[in-house]
Design a protein around this motif. Structure first.
Motif, PDB file in Angstrom:
ATOM      1  N   THR A 148      10.697  -2.968  -4.902  1.00 28.20           N
ATOM      2  CA  THR A 148      10.657  -3.798  -5.258  1.00 28.20           C
ATOM      3  C   THR A 148       9.301  -3.064  -6.483  1.00 28.20           C
ATOM      4  N   TRP A 149       8.348  -2.321  -5.940  1.00 31.98           N
ATOM      5  CA  TRP A 149       7.087  -1.788  -5.639  1.00 31.98           C
ATOM      6  C   TRP A 149       6.318  -1.883  -7.530  1.00 31.98           C
ATOM      7  N   PRO A 150       7.269  -1.102  -8.848  1.00 32.69           N
ATOM      8  CA  PRO A 150       7.064  -1.655  -9.445  1.00 32.69           C
ATOM      9  C   PRO A 150       5.826  -2.781 -10.550  1.00 32.69           C
ATOM     10  N   GLU A 151       7.116  -3.232  -9.779  1.00 35.64           N
ATOM     11  CA  GLU A 151       6.324  -4.970  -9.904  1.00 35.64           C
ATOM     12  C   GLU A 151       5.340  -5.302  -8.803  1.00 35.64           C
ATOM     13  N   ASP A 152       5.366  -4.900  -7.921  1.00 33.95           N
ATOM     14  CA  ASP A 152       3.994  -5.739  -6.878  1.00 33.95           C
ATOM     15  C   ASP A 152       2.710  -5.159  -7.071  1.00 33.95           C
ATOM     16  N   TYR A 153       1.665  -5.942  -6.793  1.00 37.76           N
ATOM     17  CA  TYR A 153       0.790  -5.144  -6.587  1.00 37.76           C
ATOM     18  C   TYR A 153      -0.171  -4.532  -5.649  1.00 37.76           C
ATOM     19  N   THR A 154      -0.272  -2.789  -6.822  1.00 38.34           N
ATOM     20  CA  THR A 154      -0.461  -2.151  -5.269  1.00 38.34           C
ATOM     21  C   THR A 154      -1.147  -1.307  -5.380  1.00 38.34           C
ATOM     22  N   HIS A 155      -1.809  -0.760  -3.663  1.00 44.58           N
ATOM     23  CA  HIS A 155      -3.377  -0.015  -3.925  1.00 44.58           C
ATOM     24  C   HIS A 155      -2.254   1.331  -3.915  1.00 44.58           C
ATOM     25  N   ILE A 156      -3.139   1.923  -3.747  1.00 45.20           N
ATOM     26  CA  ILE A 156      -2.748   3.108  -4.240  1.00 45.20           C
ATOM     27  C   ILE A 156      -3.288   4.063  -3.845  1.00 45.20           C
ATOM     28  N   THR A 157      -3.121   5.080  -2.819  1.00 45.43           N
ATOM     29  CA  THR A 157      -3.682   5.896  -1.913  1.00 45.43           C
ATOM     30  C   THR A 157      -3.742   7.734  -2.777  1.00 45.43           C
ATOM     31  N   LEU A 158      -4.011   8.289  -3.229  1.00 43.14           N
ATOM     32  CA  LEU A 158      -3.919   9.629  -3.394  1.00 43.14           C
ATOM     33  C   LEU A 158      -4.607  10.358  -2.381  1.00 43.14           C
ATOM     34  N   THR A 159      -3.373  11.240  -2.563  1.00 41.70           N
ATOM     35  CA  THR A 159      -4.174  12.638  -1.262  1.00 41.70           C
ATOM     36  C   THR A 159      -4.135  14.492  -2.353  1.00 41.70           C
ATOM     37  N   ASP A 160      -3.911  13.924  -3.615  1.00 36.83           N
ATOM     38  CA  ASP A 160      -4.407  15.040  -3.907  1.00 36.83           C
ATOM     39  C   ASP A 160      -5.448  15.903  -4.004  1.00 36.83           C
ATOM     40  N   LEU A 204      -0.689  -2.419 -10.712  1.00 30.22           N
ATOM     41  CA  LEU A 204      -1.791  -1.478  -9.789  1.00 30.22           C
ATOM     42  C   LEU A 204      -3.316  -1.571  -9.952  1.00 30.22           C
ATOM     43  N   MET A 205      -3.535  -2.613  -8.374  1.00 28.72           N
ATOM     44  CA  MET A 205      -5.258  -3.404  -8.379  1.00 28.72           C
ATOM     45  C   MET A 205      -6.053  -2.074  -7.951  1.00 28.72           C
ATOM     46  N   LYS A 206      -5.835  -1.179  -7.197  1.00 32.29           N
ATOM     47  CA  LYS A 206      -6.469  -0.564  -6.490  1.00 32.29           C
ATOM     48  C   LYS A 206      -6.231   0.600  -6.252  1.00 32.29           C
ATOM     49  N   LEU A 207      -7.046   2.002  -6.861  1.00 29.50           N
ATOM     50  CA  LEU A 207      -6.807   3.051  -6.477  1.00 29.50           C
ATOM     51  C   LEU A 207      -7.784   4.171  -6.412  1.00 29.50           C
ATOM     52  N   ASP A 208      -7.791   4.835  -4.631  1.00 32.67           N
ATOM     53  CA  ASP A 208      -8.754   5.616  -4.182  1.00 32.67           C
ATOM     54  C   ASP A 208      -8.185   6.921  -3.913  1.00 32.67           C
ATOM     55  N   TYR A 209      -8.332   7.327  -3.058  1.00 35.49           N
ATOM     56  CA  TYR A 209      -8.348   9.635  -2.510  1.00 35.49           C
ATOM     57  C   TYR A 209      -8.906   8.641  -1.427  1.00 35.49           C
ATOM     58  N   GLU A 229       0.972  -0.796  -0.069  1.00 36.04           N
ATOM     59  CA  GLU A 229       0.278   0.042  -0.410  1.00 36.04           C
ATOM     60  C   GLU A 229       0.766   0.959  -0.041  1.00 36.04           C
ATOM     61  N   LEU A 230       0.333   1.756  -0.740  1.00 34.65           N
ATOM     62  CA  LEU A 230       1.217   3.216  -0.980  1.00 34.65           C
ATOM     63  C   LEU A 230      -0.186   4.637  -0.924  1.00 34.65           C
ATOM     64  N   LYS A 231       0.740   5.875  -0.938  1.00 31.42           N
ATOM     65  CA  LYS A 231      -0.040   6.815  -0.054  1.00 31.42           C
ATOM     66  C   LYS A 231       1.463   7.913  -0.124  1.00 31.42           C
ATOM     67  N   GLY A 232       0.628   9.430  -0.920  1.00 28.41           N
ATOM     68  CA  GLY A 232       1.184  10.745  -1.581  1.00 28.41           C
ATOM     69  C   GLY A 232       0.472  11.636  -3.133  1.00 28.41           C
ATOM     70  N   THR A 233       1.414  12.367  -3.168  1.00 30.96           N
ATOM     71  CA  THR A 233       0.463  12.775  -3.808  1.00 30.96           C
ATOM     72  C   THR A 233       0.333  12.106  -5.661  1.00 30.96           C
ATOM     73  N   TYR A 234      -0.118  12.027  -6.364  1.00 26.24           N
ATOM     74  CA  TYR A 234       0.189  11.742  -8.011  1.00 26.24           C
ATOM     75  C   TYR A 234       1.668  12.347  -8.358  1.00 26.24           C
ATOM     76  N   ASN A 235       2.311  13.107  -7.943  1.00 28.19           N
ATOM     77  CA  ASN A 235       3.451  13.686  -8.319  1.00 28.19           C
ATOM     78  C   ASN A 235       4.673  13.044  -7.122  1.00 28.19           C
ATOM     79  N   GLU A 236       4.485  12.900  -5.764  1.00 35.73           N
ATOM     80  CA  GLU A 236       5.255  11.894  -5.092  1.00 35.73           C
ATOM     81  C   GLU A 236       5.301  11.007  -5.295  1.00 35.73           C
ATOM     82  N   LEU A 237       4.399  10.020  -6.097  1.00 36.54           N
ATOM     83  CA  LEU A 237       4.362   8.436  -6.112  1.00 36.54           C
ATOM     84  C   LEU A 237       5.199   8.396  -7.568  1.00 36.54           C
ATOM     85  N   THR A 238       5.004   9.662  -8.211  1.00 38.64           N
ATOM     86  CA  THR A 238       5.296   9.198  -9.662  1.00 38.64           C
ATOM     87  C   THR A 238       7.074   9.775 -10.032  1.00 38.64           C
TER      88      THR A 238
END
Length: 406
Positions: free
Chosen positions: A313-325, A343-348, A295-304
């Motif tokens: 290994t995150w680019p290869e892992d199954y991820t749940h990303i929470t954007l704070t924008d 990327l499996m799941k995306l929320d804000y 699970e990763l959390k941050g703004t779009y600019n931070e995460l990219t």
């Protein structure tokens, strides 16, 4: 001659020491305990079959390294009662590898399995050391193993409900505890032997995760006291490894993570060590997946930013990303997948999602313009007003609509 005699005495003393050491380190019975393979499972529409094949190879590698005396598979072999052909083929290959290694294997059906499908071919496989639990018919006979401490009896009890037990008894069976207690009370247990039960139930007090089936009101609870006659209870059903009231009553957990509620779990194989009667211990051996769930959390600019994910290994892992924008990113999931391929799941997580406001009928409708009404609605829905660009867009859109009607 005295030198020869001294040499013989020395050799005799060495032999005695070796014999004493061997007696103190007699062969112990080691068993691997795994469960809840859920072969064929999909997580957020991603097939886990490739990862499941990888982790089964890892388990076989550990078997080669540790040389256990047996493998206990405590139910939910498949994710569905009618599994896909690829999942059946994968489990077939796994069993063949175990048979080739001459590892006695004990497999029961879980609540996700069809007990009839798990039982199919069991009599043919038994001479190869592969023991598949039959459909429960009111009788359970142990399968015995021998070591230098005596006999280990393994009882295989597939997932059952009270209705399954009522068919074969006159007792009043209303709860899961009643059902399991009745089944165990009818076993001809030799209490001089070391006794192991492999079963698949929810023991009262266990901690569930999101990827498990939950019965309404906890109606599937089984109280731990019913397992008192056993030296070790190899449980399946709960996906996080844990003991239930005592160290000898244990869930080993899934070999893979199947929900983000398990993201911080450490998946493992439980290794049981049996010596003389009454002495049972266990250890765990970590299982490292091909692709982790993170699970990763941050703004779009931070995460990219390359510096954020480089060396992980995150680019290869199954991820749940929470954007704070505060503003939604157009096509965020498509853009993020150029970096995080699985990327499996995306929320804000922002002001809009943290606050919850009830949207009711608008007031002063007659006195407000269409733009004001829409602005009110937008702010209620998103917990923030429209910015100047959005206001200009809506103003022009409303004006065009009004011009078209006139």
């Amino acid at each position: 001659n005295s030198h020869i005699l001294l040499s013989e005495v020395t050799m005799l003393l060495i032999c005695c020491c070796i014999c004493k050491d061997l007696c103190q380190h007699r062969h112990k019975c080691f068993l691997f305990h795994i469960s809840d393979l859920h072969l064929g499972k999909r997580v957020h529409e991603f097939s886990m079959l490739e990862d499941q094949e990888y982790i089964l190879r890892e388990i076989l590698r550990l078997i080669d390294d540790e040389q256990p005396d047996g493998l206990l598979v405590a139910g939910d072999v498949y994710d569905k009662a009618v599994p896909p052909a690829e999942a059946v083929g994968l489990f077939d290959r796994f069993l063949c590898e175990l048979a080739d290694r001459r590892v006695p294997t004990f497999v029961i059906s879980g609540n996700h399995d069809s007990p009839e499908r798990i039982a199919f071919g069991s009599q043919l496989m038994q001479p190869s050391g592969i023991h598949m639990s039959p459909v429960y018919d009111g009788n359970i006979a142990p399968i015995s193993m021998q070591d230098e401490y005596g006999t280990v009896d393994v009882y295989m009890l597939p997932f059952i409900k009270p209705a399954h037990v009522r068919r074969f008894c006159d007792d009043e069976i209303t709860t899961y505890t009643d059902a399991i207690n009745h089944v165990i009370s009818k076993l001809s247990i030799n209490h001089d032997n070391r006794n192991i039960l492999v079963t698949h139930q929810f023991v009262t007090g266990s901690s569930r995760s999101e990827s498990e089936e939950i019965s309404v009101g906890g109606s599937d609870n089984v109280d731990a006291y019913v397992f008192d006659p056993f030296d070790y209870v190899a449980l399946g059903h709960i996906h996080s490894p844990q003991n239930c009231g005592a160290e000898h009553i244990r869930y080993c957990g899934t070999p893979l993570k199947y929900s983000f509620s398990e993201a911080k779990d450490h998946k493992s194989v439980t290794v049981i060590e049996l010596t003389e009667k009454g002495k049972v211990s266990y250890k765990t051996i970590d299982l490292v997946p091909q692709h982790d769930l993170v699970e990763l959390k941050g703004t779009y600019n931070e995460l990219t930013l390359r510096s954020f994910y480089e060396g992980t290994t995150w680019p290869e892992d199954y991820t749940h990303i929470t954007l704070t924008d505060e503003e939604d990113i157009p096509d965020a999931i498509g853009k993020l997948r150029t970096v995080y391929y699985r990327l499996m799941k995306l929320d804000y997580d922002n002001k809009r999602t943290r606050s919850s406001m009830e949207i009711s009928g608008a007031t002063d409708v007659e006195s407000k313009s269409p733009l004001e009404l829409f602005s009110d609605f937008y702010e209620l829905q998103n917990n923030q007003p429209m910015n100047s660009e959005q206001l200009e867009y809506m103003k022009s859109l409303i004006e065009k609509t009004w011009e078209g009607e006139q």
